[in-house]
Design a protein around this motif. Structure first.
Motif, mmCIF file in Angstrom:
data_model
loop_
_atom_site.group_PDB
_atom_site.id
_atom_site.type_symbol
_atom_site.label_atom_id
_atom_site.label_comp_id
_atom_site.label_asym_id
_atom_site.label_seq_id
_atom_site.Cartn_x
_atom_site.Cartn_y
_atom_site.Cartn_z
ATOM 1 N N UNK A 215 0.826 -1.207 0.000
ATOM 2 C CA UNK A 215 0.000 0.000 0.000
ATOM 3 C C UNK A 215 0.861 1.258 0.000
ATOM 4 N N UNK A 216 1.850 1.314 0.891
ATOM 5 C CA UNK A 216 2.693 2.509 0.986
ATOM 6 C C UNK A 216 3.533 2.680 -0.273
ATOM 7 N N UNK A 217 4.056 1.580 -0.792
ATOM 8 C CA UNK A 217 4.867 1.659 -2.004
ATOM 9 C C UNK A 217 4.056 2.223 -3.165
ATOM 10 N N UNK A 218 2.828 1.779 -3.288
ATOM 11 C CA UNK A 218 1.973 2.276 -4.357
ATOM 12 C C UNK A 218 1.717 3.771 -4.193
ATOM 13 N N UNK A 219 1.494 4.209 -2.959
ATOM 14 C CA UNK A 219 1.247 5.631 -2.707
ATOM 15 C C UNK A 219 2.488 6.468 -2.993
ATOM 16 N N UNK A 220 3.666 5.940 -2.662
ATOM 17 C CA UNK A 220 4.917 6.655 -2.943
ATOM 18 C C UNK A 220 5.085 6.853 -4.444
ATOM 19 N N UNK A 221 4.825 5.813 -5.226
ATOM 20 C CA UNK A 221 4.952 5.912 -6.682
ATOM 21 C C UNK A 221 3.978 6.939 -7.249
ATOM 22 N N UNK A 222 2.755 6.931 -6.762
ATOM 23 C CA UNK A 222 1.768 7.892 -7.240
ATOM 24 C C UNK A 222 2.178 9.325 -6.887
ATOM 25 N N UNK A 223 2.743 9.498 -5.698
ATOM 26 C CA UNK A 223 3.177 10.836 -5.273
ATOM 27 C C UNK A 223 4.360 11.289 -6.115
ATOM 28 N N UNK A 224 5.267 10.382 -6.436
ATOM 29 C CA UNK A 224 6.394 10.714 -7.307
ATOM 30 C C UNK A 224 5.914 11.141 -8.695
ATOM 31 N N UNK A 225 4.974 10.406 -9.241
ATOM 32 C CA UNK A 225 4.447 10.734 -10.561
ATOM 33 C C UNK A 225 3.766 12.100 -10.561
ATOM 34 N N UNK A 226 3.114 12.439 -9.463
ATOM 35 C CA UNK A 226 2.410 13.723 -9.379
ATOM 36 C C UNK A 226 3.353 14.895 -9.140
ATOM 37 N N UNK A 227 4.608 14.600 -8.749
ATOM 38 C CA UNK A 227 5.554 15.669 -8.415
ATOM 39 C C UNK A 227 6.780 15.647 -9.323
ATOM 40 N N UNK A 228 6.581 15.283 -10.556
ATOM 41 C CA UNK A 228 7.675 15.335 -11.518
ATOM 42 C C UNK A 228 8.778 14.337 -11.273
ATOM 43 N N UNK A 229 8.478 13.254 -10.551
ATOM 44 C CA UNK A 229 9.456 12.201 -10.344
ATOM 45 C C UNK A 229 10.394 12.415 -9.168
#
Length: 276
Positions: A215-229
């Motif tokens: 769950x946390x890993x998925x949220x981290x990836x989504x946050x990275x994608x939303x913030x330019x990586x």
């Protein structure tokens, strides 16, 4: 059938100088005051309105959204104490009465109380109660471990916090699973920790083990994608900063970061995580 304490779609039967009369079916004709009428309202139109009793115990309709409807729990502020009980602000002109008989503990003006709304069978008035266990079951077979749920913090005990789960039943978050300051009336997301043999449920604020890392890993990836990586966090960040960003413990955050590093989905610098 139209119901008191909820929103109903009703047909306009007549329009007068002081408002529109709506067809309340089994409840009869109900006035929607002029100030509540939509512009250009005509006979035969359908209006969605909330039904309750006014200060003279007459049925009345409003398009104002109250803070809760019948069958729901809400956190409401005590406005006034009277010989009949306490009146709480629920967002409508007529305050919500919580009789003394429905108060688990005596109320005080200014307090915020978690109450359940119901229709009194004798008076037909919408009434509040802090005796939540009289209306919500403490046992349920509707959940499984790790199911996501909406929680309302309803009370404090020596063992932890009593909570309303999805506005359907009661459960407990034990002290060992409290990872943040909690307050009565607070709403937050949680998960089912376990369903006991007696069908009572224990809750947790974070997933544990393998499910937590996923769950946390998925949220981290989504946050990275939303913030330019780029994410200005790392496994060196403080627990407070990590919790503010993801509402998880530093330990679970580090495990999720480790998983993503092994999968070569991210790289990590001293103060940031970068999406590969």
């Amino acid at each position: 059938m139209a119901k008191i304490g909820t929103f109903n779609s009703m047909e306009v039967t007549s329009i007068t100088d002081f408002g529109a009369f709506l067809d309340g079916e089994n409840l009869g004709s109900i006035l929607l005051p002029k100030k509540q009428c939509p512009e250009n309202l005509q006979e035969g139109d359908s209006v969605r309105a909330f039904i309750y009793l006014d200060s003279e115990d007459r049925l009345i309709a409003t398009r104002i959204q109250p803070k809760a409807e019948v069958g729901q729990c809400a956190t409401l502020e005590v406005k006034e104490l009277t010989p009949f009980g306490a009146f709480l602000d629920w967002g409508l002109p007529k305050d919500l009465l919580v009789p003394f008989s429905e108060q688990r503990k005596p109320m005080e003006v200014g307090q915020k109380q978690v109450v359940y709304l119901f229709v009194d069978s004798l008076t037909q008035r919408i009434t509040g109660s802090t005796k939540l266990n009289h209306f919500l079951p403490e046992e349920t077979d509707a959940y499984r471990a790790n199911d996501p749920v909406d929680l309302l913090i309803a009370g404090r005990t020596n063992l932890g916090y009593r909570v309303v789960v999805d506005n359907k039943c009661l459960g407990m978050v034990f002290n060992e699973d409290v990872l943040q300051p909690l307050s009565i009336g607070q709403r937050l997301k949680g998960f089912v920790k376990t369903v006991r043999s007696d069908n009572k449920i224990d809750l947790m604020l974070q997933l544990q083990g393998h499910e937590a890392r996923l769950d946390i890993a998925d949220r981290i990836l989504k946050e990275l994608e939303a913030n330019g990586g780029v994410l200005m966090l790392s496994d060196r960040s403080s627990p407070e900063v990590i919790y503010k960003a993801f509402q998880v413990s530093k330990g679970n955050f580090k495990k999720a970061i480790g998983r993503l590093l092994k999968q070569n989905k991210i790289s990590q610098e001293s103060d940031r995580i970068v999406l590969r």
